[in-house]
Design a protein around this motif. Structure first.
Motif, short mmCIF file in Angstrom:
data_model
loop_
_atom_site.label_atom_id
_atom_site.label_comp_id
_atom_site.label_asym_id
_atom_site.label_seq_id
_atom_site.Cartn_x
_atom_site.Cartn_y
_atom_site.Cartn_z
N GLN A 41 -87.91 8.51 -27.69
CA GLN A 41 -88.60 7.74 -26.65
C GLN A 41 -89.91 8.43 -26.26
O GLN A 41 -90.93 7.77 -26.08
CB GLN A 41 -87.72 7.59 -25.41
N ALA A 42 -89.86 9.75 -26.14
CA ALA A 42 -91.07 10.51 -25.79
C ALA A 42 -92.12 10.36 -26.88
O ALA A 42 -93.30 10.13 -26.59
CB ALA A 42 -90.73 11.99 -25.58
N LYS A 43 -91.70 10.46 -28.14
CA LYS A 43 -92.65 10.31 -29.25
C LYS A 43 -93.28 8.92 -29.24
O LYS A 43 -94.49 8.78 -29.42
CB LYS A 43 -91.96 10.54 -30.59
N ASN A 44 -92.46 7.89 -29.05
CA ASN A 44 -92.98 6.52 -29.05
C ASN A 44 -93.95 6.30 -27.89
O ASN A 44 -94.99 5.66 -28.06
CB ASN A 44 -91.84 5.51 -28.99
N TRP A 45 -93.62 6.82 -26.72
CA TRP A 45 -94.50 6.65 -25.57
C TRP A 45 -95.82 7.38 -25.78
O TRP A 45 -96.89 6.84 -25.51
CB TRP A 45 -93.80 7.15 -24.29
N LEU A 96 -99.61 16.57 -27.38
CA LEU A 96 -98.18 16.72 -27.06
C LEU A 96 -97.31 16.13 -28.16
O LEU A 96 -96.27 16.70 -28.50
CB LEU A 96 -97.88 16.06 -25.72
N LEU A 97 -97.72 15.00 -28.73
CA LEU A 97 -96.97 14.40 -29.83
C LEU A 97 -96.94 15.34 -31.02
O LEU A 97 -95.90 15.53 -31.65
CB LEU A 97 -97.60 13.06 -30.22
N ALA A 98 -98.07 15.96 -31.32
CA ALA A 98 -98.12 16.92 -32.42
C ALA A 98 -97.16 18.08 -32.16
O ALA A 98 -96.46 18.55 -33.07
CB ALA A 98 -99.54 17.44 -32.61
N GLU A 125 -88.90 24.14 -30.20
CA GLU A 125 -88.07 23.08 -29.67
C GLU A 125 -88.70 22.55 -28.40
O GLU A 125 -88.62 23.14 -27.34
CB GLU A 125 -86.67 23.59 -29.38
N ARG A 126 -89.39 21.41 -28.49
CA ARG A 126 -90.16 20.88 -27.38
C ARG A 126 -89.35 19.97 -26.48
O ARG A 126 -89.68 19.77 -25.34
CB ARG A 126 -91.37 20.09 -27.90
N VAL A 127 -88.31 19.36 -27.00
CA VAL A 127 -87.50 18.46 -26.19
C VAL A 127 -86.10 19.02 -26.12
O VAL A 127 -85.49 19.32 -27.14
CB VAL A 127 -87.48 17.04 -26.81
N GLN A 128 -85.62 19.20 -24.91
CA GLN A 128 -84.28 19.73 -24.71
C GLN A 128 -83.52 18.81 -23.77
O GLN A 128 -84.04 18.40 -22.74
CB GLN A 128 -84.33 21.13 -24.12
#
Length: 147
Positions: A41-45, A96-98, A125-128
């Protein structure tokens, strides 16, 4: 005493991005952390934010690049402000996406925006736990100093 010549439009844009992209990146990372998005979801946004900025730049980029140096007011000024703001948000979102995809950041308009540390030193690890982790804790996009 003579006043110095103003910067050209490209140098002014770079100076603006150097200031605005880290601020936008911190704001975006904070919002993603608060929303509790999953990694996808974060990547898509973020992808949508970067694409929207690209569309705005394509539609209104001439107002950033070409100027006769006169002060703007009203609709013309709002168009410049809106386009520059969307551009800074888009570059921050792309950086941030990168980082979410395991890279250090992005290059835009001659500058690097992302994590300045060596890849071995950066927590990849950017998303936890469904939220943006390290990016929200201070690894937001920043301009890499030039030599």
């Amino acid at each position: 005493m003579r006043q110095p010549e103003p910067l050209n439009a490209v140098d002014e844009l770079r100076l603006f991005l150097d200031f605005a992209v880290p601020l936008c990146g911190a704001e975006i990372a904070y919002k993603l952390r608060q929303w509790g998005h999953s990694r996808e979801q974060a990547k898509n946004w973020l992808r949508g934010e970067a694409e929207r900025a690209g569309g705005s730049l394509g539609e209104n980029g001439d107002v950033l690049q070409f100027s006769d140096g006169r002060p703007r007011s009203g609709r013309a000024r709002n168009r410049v402000v809106r386009t520059a703001s969307e551009l800074a948000r888009g570059v921050a979102a792309a950086a941030l996406l990168a980082q979410l995809e395991g890279m250090r950041g992005v290059e835009a308009f001659g500058g690097f925006y992302g994590v300045a540390a060596d890849p071995a030193e950066v927590d990849m690890e950017r998303v936890q736990d469904g939220a943006v982790g390290a990016a929200a804790r201070g690894a937001c996009p920043m301009r890499k100093p030039t030599a």
